[in-house]
Design a protein around this motif. Structure first.
Motif, PDB file in Angstrom:
ATOM      1  N   ARG A 193      21.136 -21.070  45.857  1.00 32.33           N
ATOM      2  CA  ARG A 193      19.871 -21.122  45.101  1.00 32.33           C
ATOM      3  C   ARG A 193      18.911 -20.050  45.594  1.00 32.33           C
ATOM      4  O   ARG A 193      18.287 -19.331  44.802  1.00 32.33           O
ATOM      5  CB  ARG A 193      19.253 -22.522  45.243  1.00 32.33           C
ATOM      6  CG  ARG A 193      17.871 -22.667  44.625  1.00 32.33           C
ATOM      7  CD  ARG A 193      17.353 -24.095  44.677  1.00 32.33           C
ATOM      8  NE  ARG A 193      17.445 -24.771  45.953  1.00 32.33           N
ATOM      9  CZ  ARG A 193      16.600 -24.612  46.975  1.00 32.33           C
ATOM     10  NH1 ARG A 193      15.606 -23.751  46.889  1.00 32.33           N
ATOM     11  NH2 ARG A 193      16.759 -25.301  48.097  1.00 32.33           N
ATOM     12  N   GLU A 194      18.766 -19.936  46.900  1.00 32.28           N
ATOM     13  CA  GLU A 194      17.821 -18.972  47.470  1.00 32.28           C
ATOM     14  C   GLU A 194      18.232 -17.522  47.220  1.00 32.28           C
ATOM     15  O   GLU A 194      17.370 -16.672  47.031  1.00 32.28           O
ATOM     16  CB  GLU A 194      17.635 -19.231  48.964  1.00 32.28           C
ATOM     17  CG  GLU A 194      16.872 -20.511  49.255  1.00 32.28           C
ATOM     18  CD  GLU A 194      15.450 -20.512  48.710  1.00 32.28           C
ATOM     19  OE1 GLU A 194      14.804 -19.447  48.661  1.00 32.28           O
ATOM     20  OE2 GLU A 194      14.970 -21.599  48.338  1.00 32.28           O
ATOM     21  N   LEU A 195      19.518 -17.245  47.214  1.00 30.76           N
ATOM     22  CA  LEU A 195      19.963 -15.880  46.894  1.00 30.76           C
ATOM     23  C   LEU A 195      19.491 -15.458  45.517  1.00 30.76           C
ATOM     24  O   LEU A 195      18.953 -14.363  45.337  1.00 30.76           O
ATOM     25  CB  LEU A 195      21.489 -15.786  46.947  1.00 30.76           C
ATOM     26  CG  LEU A 195      22.124 -15.508  48.278  1.00 30.76           C
ATOM     27  CD1 LEU A 195      23.644 -15.536  48.147  1.00 30.76           C
ATOM     28  CD2 LEU A 195      21.669 -14.176  48.849  1.00 30.76           C
ATOM     29  N   VAL A 196      19.696 -16.321  44.543  1.00 26.89           N
ATOM     30  CA  VAL A 196      19.274 -16.013  43.173  1.00 26.89           C
ATOM     31  C   VAL A 196      17.756 -15.919  43.115  1.00 26.89           C
ATOM     32  O   VAL A 196      17.205 -14.946  42.584  1.00 26.89           O
ATOM     33  CB  VAL A 196      19.805 -17.070  42.174  1.00 26.89           C
ATOM     34  CG1 VAL A 196      19.204 -16.848  40.789  1.00 26.89           C
ATOM     35  CG2 VAL A 196      21.324 -17.025  42.112  1.00 26.89           C
ATOM     36  N   GLU A 197      17.069 -16.916  43.653  1.00 31.10           N
ATOM     37  CA  GLU A 197      15.607 -16.943  43.582  1.00 31.10           C
ATOM     38  C   GLU A 197      14.972 -15.709  44.210  1.00 31.10           C
ATOM     39  O   GLU A 197      14.100 -15.090  43.622  1.00 31.10           O
ATOM     40  CB  GLU A 197      15.051 -18.181  44.308  1.00 31.10           C
ATOM     41  CG  GLU A 197      15.152 -19.458  43.527  1.00 31.10           C
ATOM     42  CD  GLU A 197      14.549 -20.649  44.271  1.00 31.10           C
ATOM     43  OE1 GLU A 197      13.809 -20.449  45.265  1.00 31.10           O
ATOM     44  OE2 GLU A 197      14.825 -21.787  43.853  1.00 31.10           O
ATOM     45  N   GLU A 198      15.401 -15.365  45.416  1.00 33.01           N
ATOM     46  CA  GLU A 198      14.680 -14.344  46.175  1.00 33.01           C
ATOM     47  C   GLU A 198      15.153 -12.918  45.928  1.00 33.01           C
ATOM     48  O   GLU A 198      14.338 -12.002  45.911  1.00 33.01           O
ATOM     49  CB  GLU A 198      14.727 -14.661  47.672  1.00 33.01           C
ATOM     50  CG  GLU A 198      13.928 -15.915  47.997  1.00 33.01           C
ATOM     51  CD  GLU A 198      13.723 -16.125  49.485  1.00 33.01           C
ATOM     52  OE1 GLU A 198      14.259 -15.354  50.307  1.00 33.01           O
ATOM     53  OE2 GLU A 198      13.014 -17.093  49.813  1.00 33.01           O
ATOM     54  N   ILE A 199      16.467 -12.704  45.787  1.00 32.09           N
ATOM     55  CA  ILE A 199      16.923 -11.311  45.659  1.00 32.09           C
ATOM     56  C   ILE A 199      17.615 -10.999  44.334  1.00 32.09           C
ATOM     57  O   ILE A 199      17.972  -9.855  44.081  1.00 32.09           O
ATOM     58  CB  ILE A 199      17.818 -10.880  46.840  1.00 32.09           C
ATOM     59  CG1 ILE A 199      19.140 -11.644  46.851  1.00 32.09           C
ATOM     60  CG2 ILE A 199      17.060 -11.015  48.155  1.00 32.09           C
ATOM     61  CD1 ILE A 199      20.180 -11.039  47.792  1.00 32.09           C
ATOM     62  N   GLY A 200      17.843 -12.024  43.500  1.00 34.94           N
ATOM     63  CA  GLY A 200      18.458 -11.765  42.208  1.00 34.94           C
ATOM     64  C   GLY A 200      19.943 -11.470  42.290  1.00 34.94           C
ATOM     65  O   GLY A 200      20.453 -10.643  41.535  1.00 34.94           O
ATOM     66  N   TYR A 201      20.643 -12.142  43.197  1.00 31.25           N
ATOM     67  CA  TYR A 201      22.100 -12.022  43.305  1.00 31.25           C
ATOM     68  C   TYR A 201      22.704 -13.398  43.487  1.00 31.25           C
ATOM     69  O   TYR A 201      22.086 -14.297  44.064  1.00 31.25           O
ATOM     70  CB  TYR A 201      22.519 -11.154  44.498  1.00 31.25           C
ATOM     71  CG  TYR A 201      22.406  -9.687  44.248  1.00 31.25           C
ATOM     72  CD1 TYR A 201      23.456  -8.973  43.670  1.00 31.25           C
ATOM     73  CD2 TYR A 201      21.252  -8.997  44.582  1.00 31.25           C
ATOM     74  CE1 TYR A 201      23.348  -7.609  43.434  1.00 31.25           C
ATOM     75  CE2 TYR A 201      21.140  -7.643  44.352  1.00 31.25           C
ATOM     76  CZ  TYR A 201      22.189  -6.953  43.780  1.00 31.25           C
ATOM     77  OH  TYR A 201      22.084  -5.609  43.543  1.00 31.25           O
ATOM     78  N   SER A 202      23.939 -13.525  43.031  1.00 31.19           N
ATOM     79  CA  SER A 202      24.725 -14.725  43.242  1.00 31.19           C
ATOM     80  C   SER A 202      25.914 -14.347  44.124  1.00 31.19           C
ATOM     81  O   SER A 202      26.440 -13.235  43.999  1.00 31.19           O
ATOM     82  CB  SER A 202      25.208 -15.257  41.891  1.00 31.19           C
ATOM     83  OG  SER A 202      25.938 -16.434  42.066  1.00 31.19           O
ATOM     84  N   ALA A 203      26.323 -15.262  45.003  1.00 31.93           N
ATOM     85  CA  ALA A 203      27.424 -14.969  45.925  1.00 31.93           C
ATOM     86  C   ALA A 203      28.744 -15.490  45.381  1.00 31.93           C
ATOM     87  O   ALA A 203      28.834 -16.646  44.971  1.00 31.93           O
ATOM     88  CB  ALA A 203      27.148 -15.593  47.287  1.00 31.93           C
ATOM     89  N   GLY A 204      29.755 -14.633  45.392  1.00 28.31           N
ATOM     90  CA  GLY A 204      31.107 -15.079  45.060  1.00 28.31           C
ATOM     91  C   GLY A 204      31.738 -15.792  46.234  1.00 28.31           C
ATOM     92  O   GLY A 204      32.615 -16.635  46.060  1.00 28.31           O
ATOM     93  N   ALA A 205      31.282 -15.460  47.449  1.00 29.95           N
ATOM     94  CA  ALA A 205      31.816 -16.089  48.660  1.00 29.95           C
ATOM     95  C   ALA A 205      30.691 -16.294  49.667  1.00 29.95           C
ATOM     96  O   ALA A 205      29.874 -15.403  49.891  1.00 29.95           O
ATOM     97  CB  ALA A 205      32.911 -15.221  49.265  1.00 29.95           C
TER      98      ALA A 205
END
Length: 175
Positions: free
Chosen positions: A88-100
């Motif tokens: 959630r925080e990756l998307v919220e703060e930097i605009g990326y989603s993690a595959g792993a």
């Protein structure tokens, strides 16, 4: 060895944490009062789009009087898994989603007065997503060479403990 909680008084309940005073008896028989912050915990993420690049944020932190370098992070919602919070925080703060996501470990930033535990993750296989900053988040996103970020620890440019720990643990993981 046991500790006895003799009395607990809630001083303040804020948006994120609760401040309490506890009177305790230590295992050696000494009775003391402690002011404690009960915190739900957090997740912090070292986002690496490739093995040589890391994404950091420079975020305004009023408590320390300005902008500081950090890895993305956020407080756990009630009953939320640390991995869910990290995504959630990756998307919220930097605009990326993690595959792993790989868990690097946990830290306890200030054990003398806070129960907060921060779960540290390495995020790879990043794909762009729509950044969704909360209204109180004032930050800029910066991709930079991973080794430059590590050197910023030793030059004093990075002072945030979760960021220092996250970067050094990630360095150990990728070497």
């Amino acid at each position: 060895m046991t500790v006895t909680i003799n009395h607990r008084k809630k001083i303040h309940r804020g948006r994120v944490f609760e401040l309490v005073t506890e009177n305790i008896t230590l295992p050696n028989g000494v009775q003391i009062d402690l002011d404690l912050l009960h915190h739900p915990g957090a997740s912090a993420i070292v986002p690496m789009p490739n093995k040589n690049t890391v994404i950091l944020i420079k975020q305004y932190r009023h408590a320390v009087g300005g902008f500081i370098w950090e890895i993305p992070a956020g407080t756990l919602d009630p009953e939320e898994a640390p991995e869910t919070c990290a995504n959630r925080e990756l998307v919220e703060e930097i605009g990326y989603s993690a595959g792993a996501l790989k868990k690097l470990g946990e830290i306890i930033p200030v054990p003398g007065y806070s129960s907060e535990r921060i779960h540290l993750f390495l995020a790879t296989d990043l794909t762009p997503a729509k950044q969704q900053l909360e209204q109180d988040e004032v930050l800029n996103v910066h991709a930079m060479p991973f080794e430059k970020a590590v050197s910023m620890i030793f030059s004093g440019e990075i002072q945030d403990s979760k960021t220092i720990n996250g970067l050094l643990m990630a360095k150990h993981e990728i070497e």
